[in-house]
Design a protein around this motif. Structure first.
Motif, PDB file in Angstrom:
ATOM      1  N   UNK A   1       0.807  -1.216   0.000  1.00 55.16           N
ATOM      2  CA  UNK A   1       0.000   0.000   0.000  1.00 55.16           C
ATOM      3  C   UNK A   1       0.844   1.271   0.000  1.00 55.16           C
ATOM      4  N   UNK A   2       2.030   1.241   0.620  1.00 51.29           N
ATOM      5  CA  UNK A   2       2.864   2.443   0.650  1.00 51.29           C
ATOM      6  C   UNK A   2       3.333   2.827  -0.750  1.00 51.29           C
ATOM      7  N   UNK A   3       3.454   1.858  -1.625  1.00 43.64           N
ATOM      8  CA  UNK A   3       3.879   2.121  -2.997  1.00 43.64           C
ATOM      9  C   UNK A   3       2.728   2.621  -3.860  1.00 43.64           C
ATOM     10  N   UNK A   4       1.565   2.027  -3.708  1.00 38.09           N
ATOM     11  CA  UNK A   4       0.482   2.268  -4.650  1.00 38.09           C
ATOM     12  C   UNK A   4      -0.598   3.238  -4.179  1.00 38.09           C
ATOM     13  N   UNK A   5      -0.780   3.392  -2.869  1.00 43.06           N
ATOM     14  CA  UNK A   5      -1.988   4.047  -2.362  1.00 43.06           C
ATOM     15  C   UNK A   5      -1.760   5.520  -2.038  1.00 43.06           C
ATOM     16  N   UNK A   6      -2.699   6.318  -2.498  1.00 41.80           N
ATOM     17  CA  UNK A   6      -2.731   7.750  -2.183  1.00 41.80           C
ATOM     18  C   UNK A   6      -3.729   7.961  -1.048  1.00 41.80           C
ATOM     19  N   UNK A   7      -3.216   8.222   0.170  1.00 36.34           N
ATOM     20  CA  UNK A   7      -4.098   8.438   1.315  1.00 36.34           C
ATOM     21  C   UNK A   7      -4.300   7.169   2.117  1.00 36.34           C
ATOM     22  N   UNK A   8      -5.449   7.100   2.764  1.00 35.90           N
ATOM     23  CA  UNK A   8      -5.734   5.994   3.670  1.00 35.90           C
ATOM     24  C   UNK A   8      -6.437   4.842   2.952  1.00 35.90           C
ATOM     25  N   UNK A   9      -6.359   3.675   3.565  1.00 40.64           N
ATOM     26  CA  UNK A   9      -7.100   2.507   3.095  1.00 40.64           C
ATOM     27  C   UNK A   9      -8.514   2.550   3.679  1.00 40.64           C
ATOM     28  N   UNK A  10      -9.498   2.288   2.850  1.00 41.61           N
ATOM     29  CA  UNK A  10     -10.871   2.122   3.327  1.00 41.61           C
ATOM     30  C   UNK A  10     -11.107   0.629   3.555  1.00 41.61           C
ATOM     31  N   UNK A  11     -11.458   0.274   4.789  1.00 40.53           N
ATOM     32  CA  UNK A  11     -11.634  -1.130   5.141  1.00 40.53           C
ATOM     33  C   UNK A  11     -13.110  -1.469   5.330  1.00 40.53           C
ATOM     34  N   UNK A  12     -13.489  -2.635   4.829  1.00 39.24           N
ATOM     35  CA  UNK A  12     -14.829  -3.161   5.104  1.00 39.24           C
ATOM     36  C   UNK A  12     -14.648  -4.565   5.689  1.00 39.24           C
ATOM     37  N   UNK A  13     -15.493  -4.948   6.655  1.00 35.59           N
ATOM     38  CA  UNK A  13     -15.341  -6.263   7.282  1.00 35.59           C
ATOM     39  C   UNK A  13     -15.892  -7.378   6.405  1.00 35.59           C
ATOM     40  N   UNK A  14     -15.260  -8.536   6.478  1.00 35.35           N
ATOM     41  CA  UNK A  14     -15.782  -9.696   5.792  1.00 35.35           C
ATOM     42  C   UNK A  14     -17.049 -10.193   6.448  1.00 35.35           C
ATOM     43  N   UNK A  15     -17.793 -10.992   5.716  1.00 36.78           N
ATOM     44  CA  UNK A  15     -19.064 -11.521   6.208  1.00 36.78           C
ATOM     45  C   UNK A  15     -19.027 -13.039   6.187  1.00 36.78           C
ATOM     46  N   UNK A  16     -19.419 -13.661   7.298  1.00 35.96           N
ATOM     47  CA  UNK A  16     -19.464 -15.117   7.381  1.00 35.96           C
ATOM     48  C   UNK A  16     -20.786 -15.654   6.827  1.00 35.96           C
ATOM     49  N   UNK A  17     -20.717 -16.873   6.343  1.00 33.04           N
ATOM     50  CA  UNK A  17     -21.911 -17.614   5.948  1.00 33.04           C
ATOM     51  C   UNK A  17     -21.898 -18.928   6.710  1.00 33.04           C
ATOM     52  N   UNK A  18     -22.989 -19.196   7.405  1.00 30.13           N
ATOM     53  CA  UNK A  18     -23.087 -20.423   8.207  1.00 30.13           C
ATOM     54  C   UNK A  18     -21.918 -20.560   9.182  1.00 30.13           C
ATOM     55  N   UNK A  19     -21.506 -19.418   9.728  1.00 30.38           N
ATOM     56  CA  UNK A  19     -20.474 -19.410  10.759  1.00 30.38           C
ATOM     57  C   UNK A  19     -19.049 -19.431  10.267  1.00 30.38           C
ATOM     58  N   UNK A  20     -18.838 -19.467   8.943  1.00 30.02           N
ATOM     59  CA  UNK A  20     -17.484 -19.491   8.403  1.00 30.02           C
ATOM     60  C   UNK A  20     -17.386 -18.505   7.233  1.00 30.02           C
ATOM     61  N   UNK A  21     -16.155 -18.095   6.947  1.00 27.79           N
ATOM     62  CA  UNK A  21     -15.920 -17.274   5.763  1.00 27.79           C
ATOM     63  C   UNK A  21     -15.856 -18.178   4.537  1.00 27.79           C
ATOM     64  N   UNK A  22     -16.572 -17.801   3.499  1.00 26.67           N
ATOM     65  CA  UNK A  22     -16.590 -18.568   2.261  1.00 26.67           C
ATOM     66  C   UNK A  22     -16.039 -17.772   1.086  1.00 26.67           C
ATOM     67  N   UNK A  23     -16.499 -16.524   0.980  1.00 33.84           N
ATOM     68  CA  UNK A  23     -16.081 -15.638  -0.099  1.00 33.84           C
ATOM     69  C   UNK A  23     -15.625 -14.309   0.489  1.00 33.84           C
ATOM     70  N   UNK A  24     -14.942 -13.523  -0.346  1.00 29.45           N
ATOM     71  CA  UNK A  24     -14.554 -12.176   0.069  1.00 29.45           C
ATOM     72  C   UNK A  24     -15.774 -11.274  -0.126  1.00 29.45           C
TER      73      UNK A  24
END
Length: 391
Positions: free
Chosen positions: A200-223
């Motif tokens: 990110x220090x090489x490519x990003x201008x400013x801050x990173x915007x973060x969003x939380x992952x979402x579980x399905x049936x109690x586990x992570x399956x997809x991003x």
């Protein structure tokens, strides 16, 4: 005594190599709009070109018979098939697996073999595909980067294999697509897929915007993350912004899935008319060929905004793309016409955010831990510095 010292020294070097962690860098090659990376497979190693896909888990490579005419290939690129008999480290796991995709399917025997990159070698499970309906893809298979919770029997994702074997520095991978998204003419472009770290220090201008992952049936399956709102906005003749076509969802009802294997931005079927109306276009006219969008229609006078659940608890995060960021020339075989940016996802609550969305950011896919029980997933998006933006 000399032999013992040499043997001990060799063992120490081997142990150091096996226990040290790494960052693996994969330059991105575009072949007919498909983003691909090279990886060595087998012993002796053979190079294979794979489409990296955050929307699926199990990696696969067309086998020798499939690549040599046993499967339809109308991608315009030759496939080099995986030949288990030519690798002394191949192991047939005795299971036939199949994968269903939105655009087709693939099946074959599950194998393990040596994968190699940047001097690091590990044992990876995957499918040696003897049949596939994915003849349109320009790679010889997929490099699956979703979660092993949805992997096919006896297989595991590349990242979870690397993390759980202690072979990468950090439980994350970063992606910069580059500036050429059609074809890089047989060699890598500027894009870079980084496993085990991010830049990110090489490519990003400013801050990173973060969003939380979402579980399905109690586990992570997809991003994926919870999507709360979508709206389009365009400026009137006086330059005043007009918000139109806002879509509102109960938190947890709609999903934003970040999928490198998808090309466009796919939206719920019952929203497609509203979404095009929000930017001043008519979806019916697009379907019937009554409106061919000029690339000049893709400009900063209109935008679309996705509102996601924030990583900061009760807050929400807006991510906005302007029309000029969604330009894909070549629609209807016309160089000055651009592809409509939105299509239907086939699901009432699915927003599938593919390459067209992701290419505008430096993206970070962070597991938050190296073992499944420790995962605390975040997906980060950073606006690109000027020198890394598309031309």
């Amino acid at each position: 005594m000399v032999y013992s010292i040499r043997a001990t020294a060799a063992a120490v070097v081997l142990l150091a190599r096996c226990s040290s962690a790494s960052i693996l860098e994969f330059p991105v090659t575009f072949r007919n709009t498909y983003a691909c990376v090279d990886i060595l497979v087998g012993t002796p190693p053979q190079n294979h070109i794979l489409v990296f896909d955050t929307g699926s888990a199990t990696s696969w490579i067309a086998d020798k018979t499939c690549a040599n005419g046993g499967c339809d290939n109308f991608s315009g690129y030759p496939w080099k098939g995986y030949d288990a008999n030519s690798s002394v480290t191949s192991k047939d796991l005795g299971i036939y697996d199949s994968i269903d995709y939105l655009g087709g399917g693939t099946g074959g025997e599950a194998y393990s073999d040596k994968f190699s990159k940047d001097g690091l070698t590990w044992t990876q499970t995957f499918i040696s595909a003897n049949q596939t309906s994915m003849g349109f893809i320009a790679g010889e298979g997929f490099l699956g980067l979703a979660f092993s919770s949805i992997a096919e029997q006896a297989t595991k994702t590349v990242m979870e294999t690397l993390m759980q074997d202690g072979l990468v520095d950090n439980p994350r991978f970063g992606l910069y697509y580059g500036t050429e998204f059609n074809d890089t003419h047989g060699h890598p472009g500027k894009g870079l897929l980084t496993l085990g770290g991010s830049h990110e220090s090489k490519y990003v201008d400013g801050d990173i915007t973060w969003v939380p992952g979402k579980k399905d049936n109690g586990v992570y399956e997809l991003w994926r993350s919870n999507l709360k709102t979508f709206y389009g906005q365009r400026k009137d003749n006086n330059g005043n912004p007009q918000t139109n076509g806002s879509l509102q969802y109960e938190l947890g009802a709609a999903n934003g899935v970040f999928d490198t294997g998808a090309g466009l931005i796919y939206v719920p079927d019952d929203t497609i008319d509203t979404i095009y109306d929000s930017i001043g276009w008519n979806y019916t006219a697009l379907l019937h060929g009554d409106y061919i969008p000029s690339c000049t229609d893709f400009n900063s006078t209109w935008s679309v905004t996705f509102t996601f659940e924030s990583d900061k608890g009760s807050d929400f995060t807006n991510i906005t793309l302007t029309g000029d960021q969604l330009r894909i020339p070549g629609f209807a075989y016309q160089p000055d016409a651009c592809n409509p940016p939105f299509s239907t996802s086939g699901s009432p609550y699915l927003f599938l955010l593919g390459q067209l969305y992701l290419r505008n950011f430096y993206s970070i896919f962070d597991f938050g831990g190296k073992k499944a029980e420790d995962f605390n997933v975040l997906i980060g998006f950073g606006n690109l510095k000027k020198e890394w933006r598309m031309i």
